[in-house]
Design a protein around this motif. Structure first.
Motif, PDB file in Angstrom:
ATOM      1  N   LYS A 136      22.090 -98.849  28.890  1.00 33.68           N
ATOM      2  CA  LYS A 136      22.978 -98.831  30.022  1.00 33.68           C
ATOM      3  C   LYS A 136      22.299 -98.031  31.029  1.00 33.68           C
ATOM      4  CE  LYS A 136      27.404 -99.401  31.445  1.00 33.68           C
ATOM      5  NZ  LYS A 136      27.176 -99.110  32.988  1.00 33.68           N
ATOM      6  N   ASP A 183      22.423-106.584  19.295  1.00 35.67           N
ATOM      7  CA  ASP A 183      23.774-106.641  19.932  1.00 35.67           C
ATOM      8  C   ASP A 183      23.787-106.122  21.307  1.00 35.67           C
ATOM      9  OD1 ASP A 183      24.072-107.769  17.389  1.00 35.67           O
ATOM     10  OD2 ASP A 183      25.917-106.798  17.122  1.00 35.67           O
ATOM     11  N   TYR A 184      23.256-105.047  21.486  1.00 36.16           N
ATOM     12  CA  TYR A 184      23.438-104.168  22.816  1.00 36.16           C
ATOM     13  C   TYR A 184      22.616-104.820  23.843  1.00 36.16           C
ATOM     14  CZ  TYR A 184      25.707-101.559  19.089  1.00 36.16           C
ATOM     15  OH  TYR A 184      26.334-101.157  18.081  1.00 36.16           O
ATOM     16  N   ILE A 186      22.210-107.925  24.386  1.00 39.15           N
ATOM     17  CA  ILE A 186      23.490-108.979  24.559  1.00 39.15           C
ATOM     18  C   ILE A 186      24.297-108.507  25.337  1.00 39.15           C
ATOM     19  CG2 ILE A 186      24.523-110.814  23.953  1.00 39.15           C
ATOM     20  CD1 ILE A 186      21.609-111.477  23.799  1.00 39.15           C
ATOM     21  N   SER A 187      25.159-107.563  24.777  1.00 41.51           N
ATOM     22  CA  SER A 187      26.480-107.100  25.062  1.00 41.51           C
ATOM     23  C   SER A 187      26.541-106.042  26.563  1.00 41.51           C
ATOM     24  CB  SER A 187      27.514-106.559  24.066  1.00 41.51           C
ATOM     25  OG  SER A 187      26.532-105.367  23.749  1.00 41.51           O
ATOM     26  N   ILE A 188      25.051-105.302  26.570  1.00 42.13           N
ATOM     27  CA  ILE A 188      25.228-104.450  27.594  1.00 42.13           C
ATOM     28  C   ILE A 188      24.365-105.056  28.680  1.00 42.13           C
ATOM     29  CG2 ILE A 188      24.342-102.268  28.452  1.00 42.13           C
ATOM     30  CD1 ILE A 188      25.050-101.149  25.357  1.00 42.13           C
ATOM     31  N   ALA A 191      25.036-109.174  29.425  1.00 39.96           N
ATOM     32  CA  ALA A 191      26.297-109.286  30.049  1.00 39.96           C
ATOM     33  C   ALA A 191      26.540-108.619  31.407  1.00 39.96           C
ATOM     34  CB  ALA A 191      27.139-109.133  28.829  1.00 39.96           C
ATOM     35  N   LEU A 192      26.001-107.467  31.495  1.00 39.39           N
ATOM     36  CA  LEU A 192      26.152-106.645  32.451  1.00 39.39           C
ATOM     37  C   LEU A 192      25.330-106.765  33.935  1.00 39.39           C
ATOM     38  CD1 LEU A 192      27.216-103.205  31.405  1.00 39.39           C
ATOM     39  CD2 LEU A 192      29.091-105.019  32.304  1.00 39.39           C
ATOM     40  N   PHE A 212      24.968-116.292  19.376  1.00 41.83           N
ATOM     41  CA  PHE A 212      24.434-115.974  20.810  1.00 41.83           C
ATOM     42  C   PHE A 212      23.634-116.991  21.361  1.00 41.83           C
ATOM     43  CE2 PHE A 212      24.412-111.227  19.220  1.00 41.83           C
ATOM     44  CZ  PHE A 212      25.717-111.099  19.669  1.00 41.83           C
ATOM     45  N   GLN A 217      23.947-116.621  25.671  1.00 44.12           N
ATOM     46  CA  GLN A 217      23.733-115.375  25.770  1.00 44.12           C
ATOM     47  C   GLN A 217      22.379-114.818  25.483  1.00 44.12           C
ATOM     48  OE1 GLN A 217      27.492-114.139  23.584  1.00 44.12           O
ATOM     49  NE2 GLN A 217      27.510-112.481  25.333  1.00 44.12           N
TER      50      GLN A 217
END
Lengths: 277, 220, 210
Positions: A136, A183-184, A186-188, A191-192, A212, A217
């Motif tokens: 992040k 996973d992160y 992708i999800s952080i 995605a962001l 994914f 993604q």
């Protein structure tokens, strides 16, 4: 003791011996059957191939030494492909045990082959703790999370890092991983910040990531040693993953055979018990 | 004091990082606070893991000091900790053997001892999975039979010899497995699990921020 | 090949064979190697955290001449608080640092798990079942919808699996078994690859050097 009882109580070391023979034999008598390319591998290859010259790619070494047989060939094919296309590389790792050392060793060895210069063509940022915060945090400022590179050179002294401030300056993220960090990414990150992410992962993890890839993604997926072998084939540079495919084939046939034999023994034993009763 | 202060800290830090997504990073206080807090998290996270390594050393030190059973092995572990760690703590300007760059004791021990040791330990799993395949994987029910059949198909599909065999049955069989098994049924199930797990993780996060979930604090 | 390279090859081969010897029988050589492995790994962590956290993330930014970040002493103190865990009487102090890490991570998770996983995955499930891509695509879309819903219902334990819920959960278990079968196949593949890596070293690198 009848045949089925004997099979049922067979010493596990006989099974181990069969495994040893099956994995060694193909190296003495190689068959070299053709390796077919799966769409997921092709997608990752095409994504890298479509990057323009001098793009900047973040390559991750998110794996422990335990899985190098699967993951190191992926790092090597990634580096071959990226250096060959004159793409500049920033490596990071979220794995504390060996991640920074393996990243240094593999990237410097490959860079030497292609005559690439540290700080200009590639940089190893190394490791920082708590991967959620690292992933992040790099979205705002890579320098805030990594004040220096892996060997403690301030980022301001590295020409490549003057062009890379956060994910906005990264064209593609090539993740090579053996754990849940994917996973992160992708999800952080994807995605962001919208940076495309392609992955090479161990076979154990691969089935999950079809979700994914299918959702768009993740841009391409290498699953285990076979995935690395497919990529080696696409690059036209067969190496360890390709030579390992014969042993992989024979071992799979052995395991299928063992499952079959175990089940035949089990059901035959049950039938005999049923007859006696 | 022992519970309230941590709960308030968890609430404030969680709130700032949760809402920071709605604020511009360069123009607002919360937007500027977010990267700073994340740096703090990585620093504290590092200390936490540092503590883990120190704990392992302490456990082995106690075992040697009290001459517990197998203390000789603990002594070997302790010696290894110091042989690995000490040279890396000294500055590389003193000697190329210090620090962690290529050619240092630290790097050498990792590349030629630690790495092959870990790779081999995990390499042994192939033997165990073969033994388990022989002894434990039984088609005892319809569900177990489906699992074993799919596993067999996928094992064949993922290797050149198996794929050649599948193609000899029908040339499109490997593509069907990729489309219907991996990108069809498997993908749907994984998607269901991902959605379920992510909802669980989000609700657990909310519980931590609101101070309902406190088990991470331990007792006392 | 230099003397050092030969020594390293033989050392690695010895380690590999010493660990594999456990497959035949438990023995002291294996335990010695195991103890060295545990020690080297802990030593590696100590060296890494000293460099990457203490020196690179704390000391360097706090002491540099240009724009020093003196306020980083705060997470430094929080980090030191973690060490109170070594003394049970004072271990409660570590909760303050731990709460900060847990709270912050939860803050990031709360948004990213929903925004980055739940929403895109649901969005890609809710697609037109009849579409212009043909019959195969429609068939796949139906499989995906049934698979996702039945899997979610199978893992939904707040209500007893009876009636419609029970039937859907039953469908879910069949889907799950196929997926777990694929997982099992891939797991076998992964474990076998790890062994192949060591055998490649023994045959191609070590024996190949004779």
């Amino acid at each position: 003791m009848n045949f089925w009882n004997k099979i049922d109580t067979l010493d596990r070391r006989w099974v181990y011996l069969l495994v040893a023979i099956s994995v060694i034999l193909p190296f003495i008598l190689p068959v070299k059957l053709p390796v077919y390319i799966t769409p997921e591998t092709q997608q990752l290859y095409d994504a890298v191939e479509s990057l323009p010259d001098s793009s900047i790619v973040m390559l991750t070494f998110d794996y422990y030494p335990s899985t190098i047989a699967e993951t190191e060939p992926m790092s090597r094919v990634a580096l071959h492909h990226l250096f060959r296309k004159n793409i500049r590389i920033v490596t990071v790792t979220t794995v504390p045990l060996g991640g920074p050392s393996m990243a240094e060793q593999v990237t410097r060895e490959m860079a030497e082959q292609y005559g690439k210069v540290y700080g200009v063509d590639f940089v190893n940022l190394g490791y920082k703790a708590n991967y959620v915060a690292v992933l992040k945090g790099m979205g705002s400022s890579i320098e805030a999370i990594y004040p220096t590179d892996n060997l403690s050179t301030p980022l301001s002294e590295l020409p490549l890092m003057n062009e890379v401030k956060n994910y906005d300056d990264i064209d593609f993220i090539y993740v090579v991983a053996d754990n849940g960090i994917v996973d992160y990414w992708i999800s952080i990150v994807n995605a962001l910040y919208g940076t495309p992410v392609g992955c090479g992962v161990t076979a154990v993890m691969a089935p999950k990531f079809y979700a994914f890839v299918s959702a768009g993604q993740m841009t391409g997926l290498l699953g285990g040693m076979k995935g690395a072998a497919e990529y080696e084939l696409l690059l036209g540079q067969p190496a360890r993953a390709t030579t390992g495919m014969d042993a992989q084939s024979l071992m799979h046939l052995l395991i299928i055979g063992l499952v079959l034999m175990g089940n035949i023994g089990y059901f035959a034993g049950r039938r005999q018990k049923g007859k006696k009763a | 004091m022992r519970t309230t202060v941590p709960v308030v800290i968890a609430f404030l830090s969680g709130l700032v990082l949760a809402v920071s997504i709605f604020f511009r990073p360069d123009k607002t206080i919360i937007g500027q606070l977010e990267p700073e807090l994340l740096v703090w998290v990585t620093i504290i996270g590092g200390f936490t893991l540092f503590l883990g390594a120190v704990s392992i050393t302490r456990v082995n030190f106690n075992a040697v000091q009290r001459r517990k059973k197998g203390w000789g092995y603990s002594l070997l572990t302790l010696i290894s900790v110091f042989v690995m760690a000490l040279p890396s703590l000294l500055p590389s300007t003193w000697s190329p053997l210090f620090g962690d760059a290529e050619g240092s004791i630290y790097d050498w021990l990792f590349q030629y001892l630690d790495k092959p040791m870990m790779a081999t330990m995990f390499g042994m799993l192939a033997f165990y999975i073969a033994s388990a395949a022989y002894r434990a994987f039984r088609a005892r029910s319809a569900e177990a039979t489906i699992l074993l059949l799919t596993a067999t198909l996928v094992m064949l599909w993922r290797v050149p010899m198996g794929e050649a065999f599948l193609r000899s049955i029908h040339t499109a069989l490997p593509e069907w497995i990729n489309t219907y098994v991996m990108n069809g049924v498997n993908m749907a199930v994984q998607r269901g699990i991902i959605i379920g797990a992510a909802l669980g993780a989000a609700s657990m996060s909310l519980r931590i921020i609101l101070g309902i979930e406190r088990t991470y604090m331990g007792k006392g | 090949m230099s003397g050092m390279e030969i020594f390293v090859l033989w050392l690695e081969a010895f380690i590999t064979l010493a660990i594999f010897s456990f497959l035949y029988k438990d023995n002291p050589v294996y335990h010695m190697v195991e103890s060295v492995f545990a020690g080297l790994s802990a030593g590696y962590y100590i060296g890494l955290y000293w460099k990457s956290i203490i020196l690179q993330q704390l000391w360097e930014p706090m002491t540099r001449a240009d724009n020093p970040k003196w306020w980083l002493f705060i997470p430094g103190i929080f980090g030191l608080m973690m060490f109170t865990r070594l003394w049970p009487k004072y271990s409660w102090i570590s909760r303050i640092a731990l709460a900060f890490v847990m709270g912050s991570t939860a803050g990031v998770f709360l948004i990213t798990q929903l925004h980055g996983l739940v929403l895109p995955q649901m969005q890609k499930t809710m697609l037109p079942l009849v579409n212009s891509k043909g019959l195969e695509a429609s068939f796949l879309a139906v499989i995906v919808v049934i698979g996702v819903i039945s899997t979610l219902i199978y893992f939904y334990f707040s209500k007893e699996h009876k009636g419609f819920l029970g039937v859907t959960a039953k469908v879910g278990i069949w889907f799950i078994m196929i997926s777990f079968g694929a997982h099992f196949g891939y797991t076998v593949m992964g474990r076998v690859s790890l062994l192949i890596g060591r055998v490649q070293f023994l045959i191609e690198d070590w024996i190949g050097s004779f």
